[in-house]
Design an enzyme around this catalytic site. Structure first.
Site, short mmCIF file in Angstrom:
data_model
loop_
_atom_site.label_atom_id
_atom_site.label_comp_id
_atom_site.label_asym_id
_atom_site.label_seq_id
_atom_site.Cartn_x
_atom_site.Cartn_y
_atom_site.Cartn_z
CB CYS A 2 -4.17 71.03 35.09
SG CYS A 2 -3.58 70.89 33.42
NE ARG A 27 -2.55 70.45 40.83
CZ ARG A 27 -2.84 69.26 41.36
NH1 ARG A 27 -2.88 69.12 42.65
NH2 ARG A 27 -3.09 68.22 40.59
CD1 TRP A 70 2.08 70.25 33.14
CD2 TRP A 70 3.24 72.05 33.76
NE1 TRP A 70 3.41 69.95 33.04
CE2 TRP A 70 4.14 71.03 33.42
CE3 TRP A 70 3.75 73.28 34.19
CZ2 TRP A 70 5.53 71.19 33.49
CZ3 TRP A 70 5.13 73.43 34.25
CH2 TRP A 70 6.00 72.40 33.91
CG ASN A 96 -5.21 67.44 36.25
OD1 ASN A 96 -4.33 67.20 35.42
ND2 ASN A 96 -5.01 67.36 37.55
N GLY A 97 -5.69 66.06 32.87
CA GLY A 97 -5.52 64.72 32.35
C GLY A 97 -5.38 64.76 30.84
CD GLU A 479 20.70 62.91 38.60
OE1 GLU A 479 21.54 63.66 38.08
OE2 GLU A 479 19.62 63.32 39.08
CE LYS A 483 19.46 65.12 41.97
NZ LYS A 483 19.13 65.54 40.75
CD GLU A 486 21.16 68.81 42.33
OE1 GLU A 486 20.64 69.67 41.61
OE2 GLU A 486 20.80 67.61 42.32
CG HIS A 502 42.95 54.48 36.23
ND1 HIS A 502 44.17 54.06 35.76
CD2 HIS A 502 42.05 53.57 35.77
CE1 HIS A 502 44.02 52.95 35.04
NE2 HIS A 502 42.73 52.64 35.04
CE LYS A 601 12.76 71.98 38.89
NZ LYS A 601 13.52 70.74 39.13
C1 G6P Z 1 19.33 73.18 37.20
C2 G6P Z 1 18.48 72.25 38.06
C3 G6P Z 1 18.80 70.81 37.72
C4 G6P Z 1 18.58 70.57 36.24
C5 G6P Z 1 19.39 71.54 35.39
C6 G6P Z 1 19.00 71.49 33.94
O1 G6P Z 1 20.67 73.05 37.58
O2 G6P Z 1 18.72 72.48 39.43
O3 G6P Z 1 17.96 69.95 38.47
O4 G6P Z 1 18.95 69.25 35.94
O5 G6P Z 1 19.19 72.88 35.82
O6 G6P Z 1 17.71 72.00 33.82
P1 G6P Z 1 16.71 71.64 32.66
O7 G6P Z 1 15.50 72.44 32.96
O8 G6P Z 1 17.37 72.06 31.37
O9 G6P Z 1 16.48 70.17 32.69
#
Ligand code: G6P
Length: 606
Positions: A2, A27, A70, A96-97, A479, A483, A486, A502, A601
């Protein structure tokens, strides 16, 4: 998360507040609202733009409070948008909280005639303050008394119709900053909306209350002890302020890790009985006892969080679990029935493939749950029940803090389902104790960020990277590699360390480094053998190892240490150096880490 903003001065407050809200939009928001002191309020769902379209001719005044919401409690609707007020519409609050004891307080206030309009936790604070004003206390005394009665966290701002120039703010666990202008003063959740008016600010500490008028400001503690605080001069630009002084949102969000775990766990662990209290699952708790299988779906990082969840759930709750990416799940013929639990993991709650997978599960009669960060999102609404992450909005496209929160939520869900099925009290307690230690352990890793940066620089110009791990840390290898791909565009692959021979070993030479997660856990020796296999092919190795383990240091070229924890929780720590490693490599290569090329995103198309 928020956003909060308040103004008192001699100018029209409305345009100043609207402008301030716009600079807080980073935010995250699902609704917005403004109250002009002594006049009226206006609220809307969605962005500040929607608020601006509302009729506002009647909103004249020289002070007011504003909020971007939020959602944490209650759906994102106009009624739930802040500011909230008491029954007589004299006391107005933005917050906020989370007020943890809002249910008890609400019942007691309703018993004495208070009329509640929203389903938020915040509204109780307005009624509580009004109750104390009505019993003869001054505005300031009433705010102080009310805040002594609430449990939880707040950055809060209060306006009172009968003293329209005065604004009171307080802080406990959520930031509040006071801006000091010439004949005008401000309050905000961070400096970004204040900076275009003044660079002079005062930060409130926890359990402090600030009172501002156009020409004065004062701070005291909740115990009414006056506080003298020197003002600070900020020389940031607005965008820098939004990033909390960090260069990128990605770094800011990684650095929020300890707070994110605290927010995900808050109020959800019962220490004495080793149980998880998950309010969002209460309505389906009995059905969950009868579940025979779990199908987890997610995309990207959320899918990898699901893979860690599978290890946790099978080991501790003994429930057969499968994990699948949404885009595959929806097109095969999954075997689902009424004893199947379908669990969507998603930060945004809007990912199209995850949503369709859940809909398919529903059609086949499965119980559906979500681990969702965005309150009121489509997946949150369409699932039968769920766990909200409370990680706050994530701006960096590459998920970091949401992933940590998803893993934490899985630990809570495992505890919940496991205790329904016979994990002992002592194991439950042990898990909770370790969960509670995670924030300080993450903070410890974050303090080593310069060392991680140094290692990242060394490897910033390689073409390929292999990540390997086993068991709980196999998904973390996946993961970690994601990262790096990406944000740095380096080709990276994650592998189960046992699979090296393998195929991947064929690629290894002195130019092809491997990142190995080699913790002191049940697969430690196996991973060490896998490292030896790489070293025998002259492959450089960066290892993530448990603090104090010198053997790994003898073997690997570079070691990054993390503190010891329970094996099931170790991914919550091991991912942190991998996030920072990817971040620093990308920065070194000069890329825009917050907006990687070709990526979005939230992926709302198939
Ligand atoms: C996009 C984002 C990722 C995320 C994925 C799933 O590819 O760039 O960071 O993990 O979507 O998104 P979600 O909102 O379902 O977690």
């Amino acid at each position: 998360m928020c956003g909060i903003f308040a103004y008192t001065g001699s100018k029209e407050a409305l345009p100043i507040l609207l402008d301030g809200l716009t600079s807080l939009e980073y935010r995250g928001y699902d609704s917005a609202g403004i109250y002009i002191s002594g006049a009226d309020a206006v609220k809307s769902v969605g962005a500040v733009e929607n608020l601006k379209k509302k009729s506002m001719e009647h909103l004249h005044g020289t002070s007011g409070i504003a909020h971007l919401r939020w959602a944490t409690h209650g759906e994102p609707t106009e009624v739930n948008a802040h500011p909230h007020h008491d029954t007589a519409q004299q006391v107005w609050v933005v917050h906020n909280g989370i007020i943890e004891n809002f249910k008890e307080l609400r019942e007691s206030l309703q018993a004495t005639g208070a009329q509640f309009l929203s389903s938020t936790d915040t509204e109780v604070v307005a009624h509580l303050i009004a109750r104390h004003i009505n019993s003869g206390q001054s505005f300031e005394e009433a705010v102080t008394t009310a805040l002594r009665e609430v449990r939880g966290t707040y950055g809060i701002v209060v306006s009172y119709a009968l003293e329209p120039d005065k604004i009171i703010a307080a802080r406990l666990g959520a930031p509040v900053v006071v801006g000091l202008g010439d004949g005008e003063n401000f309050i905000a959740s961070d400096p970004s909306p204040i900076l275009r008016h003044t660079k002079d600010v005062l930060y409130l500490f926890d359990r402090e209350i600030a009172v501002i008028t156009p020409t004065s400001h004062s701070i005291r503690t909740l115990e009414s002890v006056p506080v003298l605080r020197e003002k600070e001069t900020i020389d940031w630009e607005v965008e820098q302020a939004q990033k909390g002084g960090y260069d990128h949102f990605m770094l800011k969000e990684i650095m929020e890790g300890p707070e994110v775990v605290i927010n995900t766990v808050r109020g959800r662990c019962i220490e004495d009985t080793g149980l998880a209290r998950l309010g969002g699952l209460e309505s389906v708790a009995e059905k969950l006892r009868d579940i025979k299988r779990i199908n987890i779906v997610g995309c990207g990082s959320a899918y990898y969080a699901g893979l860690v969840g599978e290890y946790m759930l099978e080991e501790y709750a003994g429930i057969p679990t499968e994990v699948e990416i949404g885009s595959e799940f929806r097109y095969r013929k999954p075997i689902i029935d009424s004893e199947t639990l379908m669990l969507a993991v998603t930060q945004s709650g809007e990912t199209a493939d995850t949503l369709e997978a859940i809909r398919e599960g529903k059609r086949k009669g499965a119980l559906t749950l979500g681990i969702v960060n965005t309150v009121g999102s489509t997946i949150a609404r369409e699932t039968d029940a769920g766990i909200y992450n409370h990680a706050g909005p994530e701006i960096g496209v590459a998920s970091t803090k949401a992933f940590i929160s998803q893993l934490t939520a899985f630990a809570l869900l495992t505890l919940f389902l496991g205790r329904q099925r016979g994990i002992s009290i002592s194991t439950g307690k042990e898990i909770i104790e370790e969960i509670n230690r995670l924030p300080e352990k993450i903070a410890y890793i974050l303090e080593t960020k310069d060392r991680i940066r140094e290692v990242a620089r060394k490897y910033a110009h390689v073409r390929d990277f292999l990540y390997m791990g086993r068991k709980y840390n196999y998904p973390i290898a996946l993961e970690g590699a994601l990262k790096l791909k990406e944000v740095s565009y380096i080709h990276a692959e994650g592998y189960g360390a046992g699979e090296m021979k393998h195929g991947p070993l064929a690629m290894i030479d002195e130019n092809f480094p491997t990142l190995a997660i080699a913790l002191n856990d049940s697969v430690y020796e196996k991973v060490v053998s896998n490292i030896q296999e790489v070293k025998a092919r002259r492959g450089p190795v960066v290892a993530i190892a448990t603090e104090g383990n010198t053997d790994v240091a003898d073997l690997a070229d570079d070691v990054l240490y993390i503190p010891e924890t329970l094996e099931m929780l170790s991914p919550i720590l091991s991912i942190v150096p991998l996030q920072l490693f990817a971040y620093y490599i990308a920065v070194e290569r000069g890329f825009n880490v917050d907006r990687p090329r070709n990526l979005a995103k939230s992926v709302t198309v198939e």
